[in-house]
Design a protein around this motif. Sequence first.
Motif, PDB file in Angstrom:
ATOM      1  N   HIS B 299       0.829  -1.203   0.000  1.00  0.00           N
ATOM      2  CA  HIS B 299       0.000   0.000   0.000  1.00  0.00           C
ATOM      3  C   HIS B 299       0.863   1.251   0.000  1.00  0.00           C
ATOM      4  N   ASP B 300       0.174   2.368  -0.260  1.00  0.00           N
ATOM      5  CA  ASP B 300       0.901   3.634  -0.404  1.00  0.00           C
ATOM      6  C   ASP B 300       0.883   4.473   0.863  1.00  0.00           C
ATOM      7  N   THR B 317       3.127  -4.632   3.288  1.00  0.00           N
ATOM      8  CA  THR B 317       4.273  -3.714   3.270  1.00  0.00           C
ATOM      9  C   THR B 317       3.803  -2.379   2.723  1.00  0.00           C
ATOM     10  N   GLU B 318       4.495  -1.353   3.120  1.00  0.00           N
ATOM     11  CA  GLU B 318       4.216  -0.024   2.608  1.00  0.00           C
ATOM     12  C   GLU B 318       5.343   0.376   1.680  1.00  0.00           C
ATOM     13  N   ASP B 319       4.991   1.017   0.606  1.00  0.00           N
ATOM     14  CA  ASP B 319       6.007   1.423  -0.362  1.00  0.00           C
ATOM     15  C   ASP B 319       5.542   2.714  -1.017  1.00  0.00           C
ATOM     16  N   GLU B 320       6.491   3.574  -1.307  1.00  0.00           N
ATOM     17  CA  GLU B 320       6.045   4.833  -1.911  1.00  0.00           C
ATOM     18  C   GLU B 320       5.711   4.658  -3.392  1.00  0.00           C
ATOM     19  N   LEU B 386      -2.704  -1.570  -2.945  1.00  0.00           N
ATOM     20  CA  LEU B 386      -3.766  -0.737  -2.372  1.00  0.00           C
ATOM     21  C   LEU B 386      -3.316   0.715  -2.417  1.00  0.00           C
ATOM     22  N   ILE B 387      -4.008   1.509  -3.227  1.00  0.00           N
ATOM     23  CA  ILE B 387      -3.634   2.914  -3.347  1.00  0.00           C
ATOM     24  C   ILE B 387      -4.879   3.772  -3.257  1.00  0.00           C
ATOM     25  N   GLY B 396       1.639   8.508  -8.502  1.00  0.00           N
ATOM     26  CA  GLY B 396       1.583   7.094  -8.862  1.00  0.00           C
ATOM     27  C   GLY B 396       1.051   6.812 -10.243  1.00  0.00           C
ATOM     28  N   LEU B 397       0.766   7.861 -11.003  1.00  0.00           N
ATOM     29  CA  LEU B 397       0.058   7.658 -12.273  1.00  0.00           C
ATOM     30  C   LEU B 397       0.895   6.846 -13.266  1.00  0.00           C
TER      31      LEU B 397
END
Lengths: 317, 769
Positions: B299-300, B317-320, B386-387, B396-397
């Motif tokens: 997710h973001d 996990t979280e990721d940019e 998940l964003i 994120g585009l």
Amino acid sequence: MFGLGEECILDIPDRYFTLENYEGGVARWCPACGDHAVLAAVQRICRDEQLPPEKVMAVSGIGCSSRFPHYMHAYGFHGLHGRALPVACGIKARRPDLHMWVATGDGDCCSIGAGHWIHAVRYNMDMTLMVFDNAVYGLTKKQTSPTSPRGMATNTHPRGAWLPPLDMIQATLGFTNASFVARTVDWNPLHLYQTLEAAYHHKGLSFVQILQRCPTYTADVFLEAQQHPDRVLLMKHENGVKVDDAVGRIYKNQIEHDPANLHEGRELAEQRERIAIGLFYRNPDAPRYEDYTAQGMEMDTAAKLQALEHEMDRFAI
Amino acid sequence: MQTMTSKTPWTGPEAGPLPVLAPAPAASGDQETLKTLRRFHLAGPLPEPEEAWLDMDILPALLHPYRDAAAVRSDYPLALLPETAEPAPGEDTAGFCLSLPDFLQSMAARAESPRVLAENLPRLERQVREGTEGTADARTRLAEAGTALRKTLALAPASDGELGEALDRLAAAVPEGTVLLPLTERTPLELFHHAARRHLRAAQEVFRRDLRGIAEKGRSLLDADDLKRPESRNPARVQGSVGSVGSRFLDSSAMAGMMGKGQGSGPLAAELRARLEQAVRELEDETPTSGSRLFTLIHDGSVQAGALSGLSGWQITEDEDPCAAAARRFDETAAALADTLRARRLARLIYDGNYDPDRHDVWLSRLDWRSFTREELQLIQPIVVLISADHAARRGLLSLSRLVLSGRPVQVILFEQPARNPGAEAGSDALTGFRFEPAYLGVSHREAWVQQTTVARPGHLLRGYLAALAGARTALHVVAHGFEPRGGRPRLGSWLYAGAAVESRAHPCFHYDPEAGNSWARRLDFSENPSPEADWPVYPLAVKDGGAERALSLPFTFADFALLDPGYARHFRLVPPGIPDAELVPLDRYLDLPEETAVQKVPVVWGVDGRGTLCRMALTRQMARAAADRLGYWRTLQELAGLRNEYVTEAAARAKTEAEAAAAARIEELEAAHRGQLERTERRATEDAVNRLTAALMEVDVAALAEPVSGFETLAGRSVDDVAAMLLRAVQESTLTEEPGGPTGERIDQAAEKLLELIDPDRLEENAS
């Protein structure tokens, strides 16, 4: 409603009522008395309609039938002989929200109470008037009543009743503003229930003659009709009393009768070939007197005083 | 107190007050107020919402019946039934996910509930709904709710006992492992997990069986190969084959010496055997699920951490840049699976005798996820991104687009706020500019599976999940979960809020399946939306107007939906009663006005305040434009779905015109033919009558007449033709006064009279000419 659907709103009353909620004292009628069936049917209707017991009112006069309020767990008024209807009309005049059941008998209603009977039908206030017709004064031990068959021996007519019996259906159909006239029998619980249910749902005075067995004094009066269902004529119609398949299988003699047809209803009441049961007549549009008597009930005290003063001002000098 | 009948459905509060139309004051038509409203509309939103307006607790008129949230009956909590042995991907969700009312009805039917329970199911439902805050075991929750219900009802002992027994049977009828899932921020994830686990289990079961089968075949091939080798032809081996009983009858040494003399096929080549052994070992050791059984969620960071904690079955996990991370994770997982699949394919090739090292070795070495079959792709543990819509619209585009275009079967779940514009610049009003549509972006990539859906339609959401999992490409799920950013709850609750978004066209629902066919008609499923053929859904609202009850028909527009969002309160202004309707136009009609007319009007929507009074609210121009933008997008979707296609309309009109012209021409042709036929028939009839009259007259013996008819003798000497001509003229003159088609006999009589007239001696010469 909004597109989410009507089923999306669930407004449920907190209370739920079972049959026990309507059971008052233990009924002390004779074993096999038809009154038990009527009581059970009324209690079932109250349960099915989930009527709060405090909103149910049972009013009676004098007689075996009039023990009815004692055996209902509801408000009740056990009044004087023949005076059930004026009491019921009085209550209804200012408490139109109460569900009114009037229990009276062939003597209580059609003899001493006859005057009230005529006008109560005319008033057409919303109540179910159940006439427990056992063709005798039972509580006072077998005197001739207005509906005793000719020739029936009683304590007041040991050699048999001399006059032909009063036909209360024919009479009621002749009263002005009658709106619901029906007949049923106590020994067919399903038809009894369905008739009383239709009577309850009718808005107006629902007159229901219940041919009721009295095992003690008039055991034979309806014996033939009980034992020979072909002596009964079952009236049916989509606007009449709903006829269950089980009832239809018992009473093979059936007739399609539109209860809006008063003339035909009178003919059916008049014929003597068979005992017609079902709904003779129904008029949902007949005026109801409580629509008049209940006017102004929503006004608070201040508003009433204001209205009174406004009227009095007309007489001011 | 209200009464309830067992025969009537559970419906709204009959005795509840209807909204009331406020009476107009005596002096109406306040021009100054109208000017103020017009200025408000044109100038833009107020700096702050009107305090009085906020105090009035205004809701959209159509949502007024739902003001009491406790009385709202939603699908939640959902009942998630345990996995069955043979779930079919893409099947209808009925049977493994049920709404609470349906679940209770279903279990009650299984338990053959008596009347006392059947009539109290809605109360039980309310108890369950009120007491379920997190995911709970269904049996336990039902038992608790049943106890609470019995306490609330306080029935008489007999009835209470009967109810208790019925509740016990009901709880026992619930399948072991059923859970109740309330509506929270992570409900879409929980539902996905439930659907994917079921789907994956089925696929893995099939694959495991297949692997076992291939491994067995490979092993049997190796065993057969063993028997062909010289070392298998020793007496000890032969004795072992025939057993102790056989050894009494057979000489194992002699047999060993004879074996191998007339053998058929030879043993496998050493290298091939080695490869087969290795493949079989891999197949016997490796299972597609021997790795982690967790699903991957990247997710973001836009979702509250607390909303994801407690999610079981996920490795989070979280990721940019979650899309890129998901792509990498997918490649790693696919590579691990590729080893197993390689062994499988090799074993099968060798067993079938089709293995050609020159051809197949290169192919096998290059085996990656692009070569996987659909069934093989579905063995990969789901990887979910998940964003938020904001992330997709901004940083994120590009990653999202790349992931979607890659075709990797990764599931992207995008949480959206239908009332907001994700593409708006930071700090700007969300109504400024046109709205960024992530689902439309997904569809524009052509080959991604896309759904726009909502938690208010769990069936639609689940069907989408199952269809996407059954596919072999990237899936984008744009979900309105009904919660404000950072976990807030909107007015009227999340379920109603999410449902209102669908109704108002702020968040239309659709499925786009590129594998369904080549046309939009096949690919786009639009059916979940209310009134899909109309601009806005329209519903009746009963109101009291001066004591009498009447019904208004009101559309539910985007502005009505925006009323639920306190952030847009500045865009509404209360209209006092008495302002003429001519100046104030309902928004749905306002949007259809020509621009030159619209600038003179003020758009309004209806609302109901906390006291039940109907009121109109004027909108700012920005709000009206936002509604127009929503309507424009909705119409685009309609056209793609074939509901409002101008090409089709024009073609239909053309076809109709052509058909009408052809019909008219045909009618003209038939009429002309009929006229001609009629003339010919009349002429023939006339000639026929004349001929017959002539013949009749010619046969008349004048001399035999008792009273000779005057004039007949003047016919003497006349030729038949003369007489016929005179007759014809007589008939024609007689027909002039008669209706066409009259009886021929009458016409002959008339003709005869006319003839007599004509042969009147005094007029004979004149008539003959």
